[in-house]
Write a protein that holds these residues in place. Sequence first.
Motif, PDB file in Angstrom:
ATOM      1  N   LEU A   8       0.794  -0.793  -0.008  1.00 49.62           N
ATOM      2  CA  LEU A   8      -0.082   0.058   0.226  1.00 49.62           C
ATOM      3  C   LEU A   8       1.085   1.368  -0.065  1.00 49.62           C
ATOM      4  CD1 LEU A   8      -3.080  -0.887   2.537  1.00 49.62           C
ATOM      5  CD2 LEU A   8      -2.543  -1.063  -0.084  1.00 49.62           C
ATOM      6  N   ALA A   9       2.092   1.296   0.944  1.00 45.01           N
ATOM      7  CA  ALA A   9       2.720   2.547   0.356  1.00 45.01           C
ATOM      8  C   ALA A   9       3.574   2.645  -0.527  1.00 45.01           C
ATOM      9  CB  ALA A   9       4.211   2.271   1.239  1.00 45.01           C
ATOM     10  N   ALA A  10       3.580   1.574  -1.376  1.00 39.46           N
ATOM     11  CA  ALA A  10       4.185   1.772  -2.893  1.00 39.46           C
ATOM     12  C   ALA A  10       4.099   2.632  -3.470  1.00 39.46           C
ATOM     13  CB  ALA A  10       4.951   0.454  -3.595  1.00 39.46           C
ATOM     14  N   ASN A  11       2.122   1.998  -3.836  1.00 36.30           N
ATOM     15  CA  ASN A  11       1.382   2.135  -4.506  1.00 36.30           C
ATOM     16  C   ASN A  11       0.430   3.801  -4.189  1.00 36.30           C
ATOM     17  OD1 ASN A  11       1.258  -0.481  -5.471  1.00 36.30           O
ATOM     18  ND2 ASN A  11      -0.948  -0.843  -4.648  1.00 36.30           N
ATOM     19  N   LEU A  12       0.398   3.863  -2.744  1.00 41.14           N
ATOM     20  CA  LEU A  12       0.215   5.465  -2.377  1.00 41.14           C
ATOM     21  C   LEU A  12       1.307   6.157  -3.372  1.00 41.14           C
ATOM     22  CD1 LEU A  12      -1.325   5.660   1.089  1.00 41.14           C
ATOM     23  CD2 LEU A  12      -2.497   6.651  -0.860  1.00 41.14           C
ATOM     24  N   ALA A  13       2.532   5.835  -2.820  1.00 45.08           N
ATOM     25  CA  ALA A  13       3.344   7.000  -3.468  1.00 45.08           C
ATOM     26  C   ALA A  13       3.299   6.916  -4.861  1.00 45.08           C
ATOM     27  CB  ALA A  13       4.873   6.110  -2.844  1.00 45.08           C
ATOM     28  N   GLN A  14       3.104   5.806  -5.809  1.00 41.62           N
ATOM     29  CA  GLN A  14       3.007   6.282  -7.008  1.00 41.62           C
ATOM     30  C   GLN A  14       1.913   7.098  -7.504  1.00 41.62           C
ATOM     31  OE1 GLN A  14       2.164   2.115  -8.815  1.00 41.62           O
ATOM     32  NE2 GLN A  14       4.462   2.205  -8.873  1.00 41.62           N
ATOM     33  N   ARG A  48      -6.943   0.455   8.566  1.00 45.17           N
ATOM     34  CA  ARG A  48      -6.013   1.225   9.226  1.00 45.17           C
ATOM     35  C   ARG A  48      -5.174   1.270   9.136  1.00 45.17           C
ATOM     36  NH1 ARG A  48      -7.175   0.578  14.486  1.00 45.17           N
ATOM     37  NH2 ARG A  48      -9.156   0.265  15.013  1.00 45.17           N
ATOM     38  N   ILE A  49      -3.946   0.559   8.378  1.00 47.87           N
ATOM     39  CA  ILE A  49      -2.797   0.506   7.305  1.00 47.87           C
ATOM     40  C   ILE A  49      -2.970   1.731   6.647  1.00 47.87           C
ATOM     41  CG2 ILE A  49      -1.303   0.133   5.079  1.00 47.87           C
ATOM     42  CD1 ILE A  49      -2.622  -3.141   6.448  1.00 47.87           C
ATOM     43  N   LEU A  50      -3.306   1.819   6.181  1.00 51.83           N
ATOM     44  CA  LEU A  50      -3.620   3.575   4.864  1.00 51.83           C
ATOM     45  C   LEU A  50      -3.913   4.878   5.762  1.00 51.83           C
ATOM     46  CD1 LEU A  50      -6.625   2.921   2.017  1.00 51.83           C
ATOM     47  CD2 LEU A  50      -4.335   3.300   2.412  1.00 51.83           C
ATOM     48  N   HIS A  51      -4.159   4.401   7.460  1.00 49.23           N
ATOM     49  CA  HIS A  51      -4.186   5.865   8.342  1.00 49.23           C
ATOM     50  C   HIS A  51      -2.661   5.911   8.770  1.00 49.23           C
ATOM     51  CE1 HIS A  51      -4.424   7.283  12.342  1.00 49.23           C
ATOM     52  NE2 HIS A  51      -5.264   8.416  11.760  1.00 49.23           N
ATOM     53  N   GLN A  52      -2.150   5.102   9.085  1.00 50.24           N
ATOM     54  CA  GLN A  52      -0.705   5.280   9.373  1.00 50.24           C
ATOM     55  C   GLN A  52      -0.189   5.673   8.650  1.00 50.24           C
ATOM     56  OE1 GLN A  52       0.017   0.786  10.725  1.00 50.24           O
ATOM     57  NE2 GLN A  52      -1.268   0.522  12.047  1.00 50.24           N
ATOM     58  N   LEU A  53      -0.417   5.504   6.615  1.00 49.10           N
ATOM     59  CA  LEU A  53       0.377   5.903   6.169  1.00 49.10           C
ATOM     60  C   LEU A  53       0.162   7.756   5.568  1.00 49.10           C
ATOM     61  CD1 LEU A  53       0.522   3.112   3.747  1.00 49.10           C
ATOM     62  CD2 LEU A  53       2.551   3.191   4.531  1.00 49.10           C
ATOM     63  N   GLY A  54      -1.102   7.565   6.432  1.00 52.80           N
ATOM     64  CA  GLY A  54      -1.465   8.949   5.880  1.00 52.80           C
ATOM     65  C   GLY A  54      -2.609   9.597   5.279  1.00 52.80           C
ATOM     66  N   VAL A  55      -3.495   8.578   5.053  1.00 47.07           N
ATOM     67  CA  VAL A  55      -4.573   9.216   4.887  1.00 47.07           C
ATOM     68  C   VAL A  55      -5.359   9.322   5.608  1.00 47.07           C
ATOM     69  CG1 VAL A  55      -6.569   7.484   3.326  1.00 47.07           C
ATOM     70  CG2 VAL A  55      -3.899   7.189   2.504  1.00 47.07           C
ATOM     71  N   VAL A 231      -5.139   2.615  -5.662  1.00 42.75           N
ATOM     72  CA  VAL A 231      -3.983   1.917  -4.117  1.00 42.75           C
ATOM     73  C   VAL A 231      -4.011   0.705  -3.402  1.00 42.75           C
ATOM     74  CG1 VAL A 231      -3.439   2.686  -1.762  1.00 42.75           C
ATOM     75  CG2 VAL A 231      -4.776   4.944  -3.527  1.00 42.75           C
ATOM     76  N   LEU A 232      -4.923   0.487  -3.475  1.00 47.14           N
ATOM     77  CA  LEU A 232      -5.343  -0.950  -3.079  1.00 47.14           C
ATOM     78  C   LEU A 232      -5.098  -2.290  -3.487  1.00 47.14           C
ATOM     79  CD1 LEU A 232      -8.469   0.554  -0.984  1.00 47.14           C
ATOM     80  CD2 LEU A 232      -6.917  -0.419   0.261  1.00 47.14           C
ATOM     81  N   GLY A 233      -4.834  -2.061  -5.530  1.00 44.73           N
ATOM     82  CA  GLY A 233      -5.205  -2.972  -5.990  1.00 44.73           C
ATOM     83  C   GLY A 233      -6.152  -3.547  -6.766  1.00 44.73           C
ATOM     84  N   VAL A 234      -6.599  -5.004  -7.511  1.00 38.93           N
ATOM     85  CA  VAL A 234      -7.812  -5.529  -8.367  1.00 38.93           C
ATOM     86  C   VAL A 234      -8.880  -5.168  -7.132  1.00 38.93           C
ATOM     87  CG1 VAL A 234      -8.421  -6.489 -10.036  1.00 38.93           C
ATOM     88  CG2 VAL A 234      -6.375  -5.507 -10.008  1.00 38.93           C
ATOM     89  N   ARG A 235      -9.798  -4.727  -7.244  1.00 41.15           N
ATOM     90  CA  ARG A 235     -10.516  -5.412  -6.246  1.00 41.15           C
ATOM     91  C   ARG A 235     -11.141  -7.084  -6.413  1.00 41.15           C
ATOM     92  NH1 ARG A 235     -11.325  -0.979  -4.170  1.00 41.15           N
ATOM     93  NH2 ARG A 235     -12.169   0.847  -5.554  1.00 41.15           N
TER      94      ARG A 235
END
Length: 239
Positions: A8-14, A48-55, A231-235
């Motif tokens: 998720l961090a890599a996807n958010l960065a992109q 929760r992970i997204l929140h940790q990453l600043g979302v 961000v999250l990948g293919v659903r």
Amino acid sequence: MTDRKAELAANLAQVEERIVSACAAAGREREEVTLIVVTKTYPASDVRILHQLGVRHVAENRDQDAAPKATACADLSLTWHFVGQLQTNKVRSVTGYADVVQSVDRAKLVTALSVAALRGERELGCLIQVALDAESGERGERGGVAPGGVEELAAAVDAAPGLRLDGLMTVAPLAGEYAGRQRAAFDRLMEISSRLRAGHPAANMVSAGMSGDLEDAVAAGATHVRVGTAVLGVRPRLG
């Protein structure tokens, strides 16, 4: 860092890089565009992970998925956006967790949202969903009111106790004159927004653009982009 957090961090960065580049190309400041991550079909653990990453902004489109997820993440500082077509029988539940409903498209829904907001002693932000594929007086294939009905519906929201008129939202249409012409669609939305703001200056939020067309939305002037897959990948497929 867990594998999922790293992913998720890599996807958010992109995605962040795309937004930064789009803002630079449009001569806009990065701070002018808010990223909303659409977390539908994904678990509370991802939120929760997204929140940790600043979302800080997340969106859902189905109440049956969103309500338990919002409860599980109630301790987090998040703004929850409801972006799906909303039936009036789901309104009471949605107003329990949503900060903004982006899919307001009919007077009956405005009334129901107002009643629920007052009952819950909340102020609920509302966006009018504009259907650029709809004829006058009709709703769009994916929800939304035709452009000619925006002002009347906006006035209803503005006058409704417990509701706050925040602006407009659209989904790039799959049919009609704007099919496959996302930039033209978003430019049209900005024209409608400009007219709306003449009478409602505070209604300056414009939510447009998703994973595949966020650059077009930023170029047109959108203030918020709704990104899920990038961000999250293919659903996973819904059962």
